[in-house]
Scaffold this motif. Structure first.
Motif, PDB file in Angstrom:
ATOM      1  N   GLU A  22       2.815   0.440  17.293  1.00 30.29           N
ATOM      2  CA  GLU A  22       1.667   1.219  16.809  1.00 30.29           C
ATOM      3  C   GLU A  22       2.059   2.228  15.736  1.00 30.29           C
ATOM      4  O   GLU A  22       1.357   2.395  14.740  1.00 30.29           O
ATOM      5  N   ALA A  40      -1.757  -5.545  13.100  1.00 35.03           N
ATOM      6  CA  ALA A  40      -2.760  -4.561  13.506  1.00 35.03           C
ATOM      7  C   ALA A  40      -4.100  -5.263  13.665  1.00 35.03           C
ATOM      8  O   ALA A  40      -4.762  -5.597  12.687  1.00 35.03           O
ATOM      9  N   VAL A  41      -4.512  -5.496  14.906  1.00 34.79           N
ATOM     10  CA  VAL A  41      -5.710  -6.299  15.140  1.00 34.79           C
ATOM     11  C   VAL A  41      -6.973  -5.592  14.658  1.00 34.79           C
ATOM     12  O   VAL A  41      -8.006  -6.233  14.450  1.00 34.79           O
ATOM     13  N   HIS A  42      -6.906  -4.285  14.436  1.00 36.99           N
ATOM     14  CA  HIS A  42      -8.083  -3.579  13.933  1.00 36.99           C
ATOM     15  C   HIS A  42      -8.209  -3.726  12.413  1.00 36.99           C
ATOM     16  O   HIS A  42      -9.263  -3.426  11.859  1.00 36.99           O
ATOM     17  N   ASN A  43      -7.133  -4.169  11.737  1.00 38.04           N
ATOM     18  CA  ASN A  43      -7.215  -4.385  10.290  1.00 38.04           C
ATOM     19  C   ASN A  43      -6.161  -5.388   9.812  1.00 38.04           C
ATOM     20  O   ASN A  43      -5.245  -5.037   9.069  1.00 38.04           O
ATOM     21  N   GLN A  60       2.643   0.273  12.510  1.00 35.34           N
ATOM     22  CA  GLN A  60       1.364  -0.097  11.888  1.00 35.34           C
ATOM     23  C   GLN A  60       0.763   1.092  11.145  1.00 35.34           C
ATOM     24  O   GLN A  60       0.317   0.970  10.002  1.00 35.34           O
ATOM     25  N   ASP A  61       0.744   2.235  11.795  1.00 29.78           N
ATOM     26  CA  ASP A  61       0.138   3.420  11.183  1.00 29.78           C
ATOM     27  C   ASP A  61       0.850   3.799   9.894  1.00 29.78           C
ATOM     28  O   ASP A  61       0.215   4.067   8.865  1.00 29.78           O
ATOM     29  N   ASN A  74     -10.795 -11.279   7.904  1.00 28.35           N
ATOM     30  CA  ASN A  74     -10.223 -10.249   8.790  1.00 28.35           C
ATOM     31  C   ASN A  74      -9.821 -10.792  10.164  1.00 28.35           C
ATOM     32  O   ASN A  74     -10.006 -10.134  11.186  1.00 28.35           O
TER      33      ASN A  74
END
Length: 364
Positions: free
Chosen positions: A13, A181-184, A16-17, A139
């Motif tokens: 995490e 990153a599954v959110h993006n 990713q950030d 996406n």
DNA sequence: CATGCGTGGCT
DNA sequence: TAGCCAAGCAT
């Protein structure tokens, strides 16, 4: 899950950030990033295969200007598609794209498929391109592992497996499935490639500026310059070629190459390989008679063209030819007499394009 | 899995 | 200059 390279306690995490924050601050304004039209993403990804961004940009602009929609490309003639691809290389990409776009129009109602299963069946769409379209346009959390990503991950995890081996690429794909990153997914994949292009470069990587250097094993070990490991390519094979410029009543004879193999579907001046010990001009005369039913003799040297492909090195010797006699009826359908002013309508490879330029200069 | 398939830029 | 490199795929 397949074997991967991600260490047990890697802080996914935080990685990713750091990566996404950097990308959002540094992403380039590229023509294919102006919208998420899957068709345009697709075109850009095909053009970008083994081709640098700066080279692709003008080709992409012209291509999309002429074919703004999937339907417009589907309806186009292959000749025009190849003409817009002229000089970009790997021409089967253009022909495969054209065929695949026609298939999407007829089989999928013009909508680019959004599953790996379906999109991978399209000609010219391999594991990388499938993942790129699925993640960037739709996406979807799919890996898009290209040379950049393999270089970045080789360093990030200090991988010494040869990145030329397909098995290595699969392990990188499995790694991305852990990391993504599954959110993006769109930005995540683009960020890895952008990082490889702008910071984690092949030579002299900018580790001091790298947003994820704290996560990088190669940087920590001081071995980033040694990675990735890549087998050496064998040197190109040398080939002597003879070509003829044959004029008749202001027109010149050109020939369309077969639709498979080297430079498939492109136009050229009649030419053949010279066998070792053979006389150049003798070889050309015999070839012109056997392949074009034209009895001709050479009448002067036009130019020499040296051209290097990935796997070949052409030494192309070009002669002006005078027709002595011809059997018009037996000219093959792949050959055509054209006005010098019409040569611009045909797609030539760079090597023969140099001959075109010479003829047009001499005409001035 | 290995090989064929383009071209231009950079060192 | 010669070699390496670039958002790979088909066979």
């Amino acid at each position: 899950m397949t074997e991967h390279y991600v260490p047990k306690h890697f802080d996914i995490e935080s990685f990713q950030d750091a990566l996404l924050d950097w990308f959002e601050q540094n992403l380039r304004d590229l023509p294919w990033r102006r919208d998420k039209d899957p068709y345009k993403i697709w075109v850009s990804e095909i053009m970008l295969q083994q081709t640098q961004v700066d080279t692709v940009i003008p080709y992409f602009e012209k291509f999309i200007e002429r074919f703004p929609t999937l339907e417009s490309l589907a309806e186009a003639d292959e000749e025009e598609v190849l003409k817009l691809w002229e000089g970009l290389g790997y021409y089967s990409r253009a022909r495969n794209l054209h065929q695949a776009v026609r298939e999407v129009k007829s089989e999928y109602g013009g909508k680019v498929p959004d599953t790996r299963e379906e999109i991978s069946r399209l000609k010219g769409v391999g594991p990388y391109t499938a993942g790129a379209i699925l993640s960037i346009a739709y996406n979807r959390p799919e890996p898009a592992v290209d040379g950049n990503v393999m270089r970045v991950l080789s360093r990030l995890f200090h991988v010494r497996d040869d990145i030329q081996r397909p098995a290595t690429r699969k392990k990188f794909e499995a790694s991305i499935r852990q990391l993504i990153a599954v959110h993006n997914p769109s930005y995540f994949n683009q960020a890895l490639m952008e990082l490889g292009a702008l910071v984690c470069s092949p030579k002299s990587p900018g580790c001091l500026l790298c947003p994820v250097n704290a996560f990088c094993q190669a940087h920590q070990d001081g071995v980033q310059e040694e990675l990735p490991v890549k087998g050496k390519a064998k040197p190109p094979r040398e080939v002597d070629m003879v070509a003829g410029v044959i004029m008749k009543g202001g027109q010149v004879l050109i020939h369309k190459r077969p639709d498979s193999g080297l430079l498939a579907g492109l136009w050229e001046f009649p030419n053949t390989e010279r066998q070792k010990g053979e006389d150049w001009e003798e070889t050309l005369s015999r070839f012109l008679y056997e392949s074009f039913s034209i009895k001709a003799e050479t009448a002067g040297h036009v130019m020499d063209v040296k051209h290097t492909f990935s796997h070949l090195r052409w030494n192309l010797r070009v002669f002006q030819c005078e027709i002595i006699e011809e059997e018009e009826a037996s000219l093959p359908p792949s050959a055509r007499w054209v006005d010098l002013s019409a040569l611009d309508d045909y797609a030539f490879p760079v090597s023969h394009g140099k001959i075109v330029k010479r003829l047009q200069q001499d005409g001035d």
